[in-house]
Every structure is written in structure tokens, then in C-alpha cells.
Write an enzyme that holds these catalytic residues in place. Structure first.
Site, PDB file in Angstrom:
ATOM      1  N   HIS A 100       0.881  -1.179   0.136  1.00 59.24           N
ATOM      2  CA  HIS A 100       0.055   0.027  -0.009  1.00 59.24           C
ATOM      3  C   HIS A 100       1.060   1.308  -0.105  1.00 59.24           C
ATOM      4  CE1 HIS A 100      -2.866   3.112   1.367  1.00 59.24           C
ATOM      5  NE2 HIS A 100      -3.756   2.338   0.821  1.00 59.24           N
TER       6      HIS A 100
ATOM      7  N   GLU B 218      -4.056   2.445  -7.343  1.00 60.12           N
ATOM      8  CA  GLU B 218      -4.334   3.492  -6.538  1.00 60.12           C
ATOM      9  C   GLU B 218      -3.541   4.542  -6.588  1.00 60.12           C
ATOM     10  OE1 GLU B 218      -6.606   1.981  -2.843  1.00 60.12           O
ATOM     11  OE2 GLU B 218      -4.409   1.889  -2.123  1.00 60.12           O
TER      12      GLU B 218
HETATM   13  P1  PGA Z   1      -9.675   5.877   0.485  1.00 64.81           P
HETATM   14  O1  PGA Z   1      -8.504   4.795   0.609  1.00 64.81           O
HETATM   15  O2  PGA Z   1     -10.976   5.002   0.071  1.00 64.81           O
HETATM   16  O3  PGA Z   1     -10.131   6.540   1.885  1.00 64.81           O
HETATM   17  O4  PGA Z   1      -9.296   7.003  -0.398  1.00 64.81           O
HETATM   18  C1  PGA Z   1      -8.331   3.977  -0.405  1.00 64.81           C
HETATM   19  C2  PGA Z   1      -7.099   3.257   0.225  1.00 64.81           C
HETATM   20  O5  PGA Z   1      -6.233   3.826   0.501  1.00 64.81           O
HETATM   21  O6  PGA Z   1      -6.991   2.053  -0.159  1.00 64.81           O
END
Ligand code: PGA
Length: 231
Positions: A100, A157
């Protein structure tokens, strides 16, 4: 095609509020979801037994899957503070988020660390959910053994979309999903970054699912996201 809805609680909640979340989620879910939908929740390590136990005694949530937010790149052994795949055995962990952007940013994780985590997961029968942003899709894939690439799920992401309310334009996500599929050899690709009940459907149309942070903390909004894919 199977759809994945993953809720990442990050470093939030304690055992009591985790239990309450399970109860509220049960109340908010209209009916059990279909077999072609995988609903996954990723609590922090100490909350896993609470979520496992309370969902196991809740008939509507019998299919709720558990995920860890990270895992040690090393096997079990003398590595103080690290949580190995062995440590979570028997806790019903089917998935692990690895790499992540918050791990890369605050804990200096490298592509090689993430690749080692992928290997530990696959050896332990845990499906790794590898997070990437578009700048290092190829770099991350190159570090992972080619035998393991298509055993991963990949979550795209974009840094600027996480926790900001600025979800990435769907057209751009669509393009990146295709790029990841080529590099990672036809894996399932999820989108993450400010996914909410109001925008989730757009992403479900062009990807295999979503990784949800903030909107997974409230059982009701996570249930609305699940409902968007099940009805
Ligand atoms: P968020 O986070 O939905 O709060 O933008 C997504 C993530 O970090 O996986």
C-alpha cells in the site's frame, strides 16, 4: 467475472468498535451476496479474531472474507515486531494487502520488499492484493517472480486520490487497468481512491472491484457499496 469489494480499515478501531461494525454491517446488508462477489474486510492484526468470530456467528456474513493490511516479507523466526504468515494461521485470512502506498511512504517499503511479501503469501495460500500507482506498475511487476504474477490481485491506487475525495476519472482508470492486465498477465485489477457509495458503480463497470478506505469504516456506507454490486 468475479467482483471484489475490499474494505481497508487502516489503523482505525478497537475490539469493541470492530464488533459493533460487524453487527451494524449485518443489519445494513439486505441479503447475503452472490457467490460471484467477494466481500473482504481488512482490519488491523489485533482485530482479526474479533471480526472472524462475530462474522462466523452471523449467518448473513458467513461469506465475509478476511484480509490483513500487511505481512512480513520474512518467514516465521526471530524478527521482533514482524507478523508472519504463520502468525495469522487459523484466523481465516484469505487475502493480504501488500505494498500500500502508505507502507511505501511511511515505512520505506521497496518493490523488493513487496515482492517478498507476495512470495510469503502465495506459499501460505493467501492471495496478495498488490497496490501500485501508475508510475511503478512495471517496476513492481519486474520485482515479482514471473510464476507469481498472475496469482496476484492488483489494486491501482493513485496517490492523489487516496483519502482526498478526489477519485480518479473513470476513463483514466480504465486505461491503467488495461495496462496492468498486460504487465501482470491478465490478473484481476481493482481501483482504490475515494471510492464511495455514489461513485462505486462507475468503477465496477471497468474493473474487477474496489479497494475502499474511508468509506469502509462506517458499516452502513460499506454495506451500500456492497449493495451496489449485488443489486
Ligand atoms: P480511501 O482509501 O478510500 O480513503 O481513499 C483508499 C485506500 O487507501 O486503499
Amino acid at each position: 467475472m468475479k467482483k471484489f469489494i475490499v474494505g481497508n480499515w487502516k489503523s482505525n478501531k478497537h475490539p469493541q468498535s470492530a464488533q459493533q461494525w460487524v453487527q451494524e454491517f449485518d443489519q445494513a446488508i439486505i441479503k447475503p451476496w452472490d457467490a460471484d462477489v467477494e466481500v473482504i474486510v481488512a482490519p488491523s492484526f489485533p482485530l482479526l479474531p474479533t471480526v472472524q468470530w462475530h462474522s462466523s456467528i452471523t449467518p448473513k456474513l458467513a461469506n465475509l472474507k478476511l484480509c490483513v493490511q500487511d505481512i512480513s516479507p520474512l518467514a516465521a523466526g526471530s524478527y521482533t515486531g514482524a507478523v508472519s504468515v504463520e502468525n495469522v494461521q487459523g484466523l481465516g485470512v484469505a487475502y493480504a494487502i501488500v505494498g500500500h502506498s502508505e507502507r511505501r511512504r511511511y515505512f520505506q517499503e521497496t518493490h523488493q520488499d513487496v515482492a517478498n511479501k507476495v512470495a510469503r503469501c502465495i506459499e501460505a495460500d493467501i492471495t496478495p492484493i498488490v497496490c501500485v500507482d501508475d508510475e511503478y506498475i512495471a517496476g513492481q511487476a519486474a520485482a515479482i517472480s514471473s510464476d507469481y504474477l498472475n496469482k496476484c490481485i492488483v489494486a491501482y491506487e493513485e496517490l492523489g486520490a487516496i483519502g482526498t475525495g478526489h477519485n480518479e476519472p473513470v476513463e483514466h482508470v480504465k486505461e491503467i487497468v488495461q495496462r496492468i492486465k498486460v504487465v501482470f498477465n491478465e490478473v484481476d485489477v481493482l481501483y482504490g481512491g475515494s471510492v464511495k457509495p455514489a461513485n462505486v458503480k462507475n468503477y465496477l463497470e471497468i474493473s474487477s472491484g474496489v479497494l475502499v478506505g474511508g468509506a469502509s469504516l462506517q458499516a452502513k456506507s460499506f454495506a451500500e457499496i456492497v449493495t451496489a454490486v449485488t443489486v
